[in-house]
Design an enzyme around this catalytic site. Sequence first.
Site, mmCIF file in Angstrom:
data_model
loop_
_atom_site.group_PDB
_atom_site.id
_atom_site.type_symbol
_atom_site.label_atom_id
_atom_site.label_comp_id
_atom_site.label_asym_id
_atom_site.label_seq_id
_atom_site.Cartn_x
_atom_site.Cartn_y
_atom_site.Cartn_z
ATOM 1 N N TYR A 144 46.618 37.078 33.957
ATOM 2 C CA TYR A 144 45.738 37.986 35.327
ATOM 3 C C TYR A 144 44.866 37.441 35.956
ATOM 4 O O TYR A 144 43.872 37.633 35.243
ATOM 5 C CB TYR A 144 46.368 39.685 34.920
ATOM 6 N N ASP A 238 39.019 31.335 34.450
ATOM 7 C CA ASP A 238 38.663 33.216 34.413
ATOM 8 C C ASP A 238 38.449 33.508 33.352
ATOM 9 O O ASP A 238 39.835 33.860 32.085
ATOM 10 C CB ASP A 238 40.641 33.355 34.817
ATOM 11 N N LYS A 266 33.832 42.465 33.908
ATOM 12 C CA LYS A 266 33.529 43.662 32.837
ATOM 13 C C LYS A 266 32.269 43.535 31.578
ATOM 14 O O LYS A 266 31.928 44.673 32.484
ATOM 15 C CB LYS A 266 34.321 43.231 31.664
HETATM 16 C C1 LIG Z 1 40.409 42.470 34.441
HETATM 17 C C2 LIG Z 1 40.122 40.763 34.528
HETATM 18 C C3 LIG Z 1 40.895 40.421 36.003
HETATM 19 C C4 LIG Z 1 40.276 41.778 37.361
HETATM 20 O O1 LIG Z 1 39.035 41.882 36.939
HETATM 21 P P1 LIG Z 1 38.796 44.017 38.069
HETATM 22 O O2 LIG Z 1 37.162 44.044 37.750
HETATM 23 O O3 LIG Z 1 39.785 44.386 36.739
HETATM 24 O O4 LIG Z 1 39.513 43.426 39.459
HETATM 25 C C5 LIG Z 1 40.417 39.417 37.217
HETATM 26 N N1 LIG Z 1 41.552 38.200 36.329
HETATM 27 C C6 LIG Z 1 41.049 39.041 34.007
HETATM 28 C C7 LIG Z 1 41.197 37.675 33.241
HETATM 29 C C8 LIG Z 1 40.506 40.090 33.890
HETATM 30 O O5 LIG Z 1 40.963 40.578 32.788
#
Ligand SMILES: *Cc1c(COP(=O)(O)O)cnc(C)c1O
Length: 430
Positions: A144, A238, A266
């Site tokens: 994701y 990511d 995060k």
């Molecule tokens: C949470 C997450 C996102 C998206 O971040 P948001 O702050 O929710 O837009 C993208 N990539 C990874 C791997 C994530 O865990």
Amino acid sequence: MNTEASLKAFDEAQIFIPGGVNSPVRAFKSVGGTPIFITEGKGAYLTDVDGNQYVDYVQSWGPLIFGHRDEAVEKAVIDAVKHGLSFGAPTLAETELAKLVVSFFDSIDKVRFVSSGTEAVMSAIRLARGFTGRDDIVKFTGCYHGHSDSLLVEAGSGAATFGNPSSPGVPADFTKHTLLAEYNNIESVKKCFNDSKDIACVIIEPIAGNMGLVPAEKEFLHELRKLCDENKTLLIFDEVMSGFRASINGAESITGVKPDILTLGKVIGGGMPVGAFGASAEIMSQLSPEGPVYQAGTLSGNPVAMAAGFAALSKLKRNMRVMAVLEARAKRLVEGMKQEALACGITMQTEVRGSMFGFFFNESPVKNFADAAASDAKLFASFHSAMLSEGYYFACSLYETGFISTAITDEIIENTIQASGRIFKEITNG
Ligand SMILES: *Cc1c(COP(=O)(O)O)cnc(C)c1O
């Protein structure tokens, strides 16, 4: 346990907010329950509108590595608020946090801040396309990367590499440049490179946390790096979730593989909305205003958010050993639960990376999304709701990762394991 006030709150929320929530996973749909409405967090605990307390293994989906209301973060935020919420002009706090973020990673010279992980990844992809002058991207099923159009592509067999949108509202024209590969399967990536000579970047969660916790194998990442180099394609890690969670210095420090572009989120906001993407000075020089690739944000680098992020990351920098402590606790938790499950004839697959933990009710090891999807969802749902009524707040989907914060003590871990034992007995007897 009385959850009357939460039920009432959810009923009312659904009148004014689609599904009653501002992010779908919060609705507890995949476990068939109804969400708990939170009034307060303190340390390891959450309190809901009915006054129930829970040990929080979600941590706002990752950001709160020091638990709720960490003193240093709270103080930094309050101090920043007193100087003004936002200026739309440069502040010293941005450079301070940028300098700090860059210091953790070998792979990046410069970083730009945005307000979410979604934005960070979306901008990183644009940068990769701008830098290479190519259009196609490769992503992995089950990874994701936020909810932007070209990344909202998921399932589909490894054979059909060109992706279909996984949501209405995303034109197929937007996702036809997104090729899909299977996680931990280098042949599926080679197939993408055979199908397209126009691949700008491969994007991967090097420690996947959005199909449960499924780390990429080291060998796989090394081969991926090699393939990208041979094809002059950029590799994007990511680490919005795994950054400062799996390891303090990124997946590159665990695997020895360096990305060309790194995305973060995060933890770097300490609980405030912050995302970031970074790369070498050469790649970052393509970004506006230095270069032609446009990217912007009214609240990007917001001083209050920068202060929270700086407080959290500088605390981590001062306590580098904390990750080993969190990892030991995470390991004890999943090992303990696994033993309790086994005593009741239930097989669990478990995984830990730093303060991240994952478990699947599955007979076989989980290496990719298809493996994860073969887990026992019904058992997970029963486990989730029973743990909740015992006062343990676990992520409400089997595809999510769990998090240990420094506020979660060894004693809390042992109590959690004992509770899981009672629940496995109930489930198997019942
Ligand atoms: C949470 C997450 C996102 C998206 O971040 P948001 O702050 O929710 O837009 C993208 N990539 C990874 C791997 C994530 O865990």
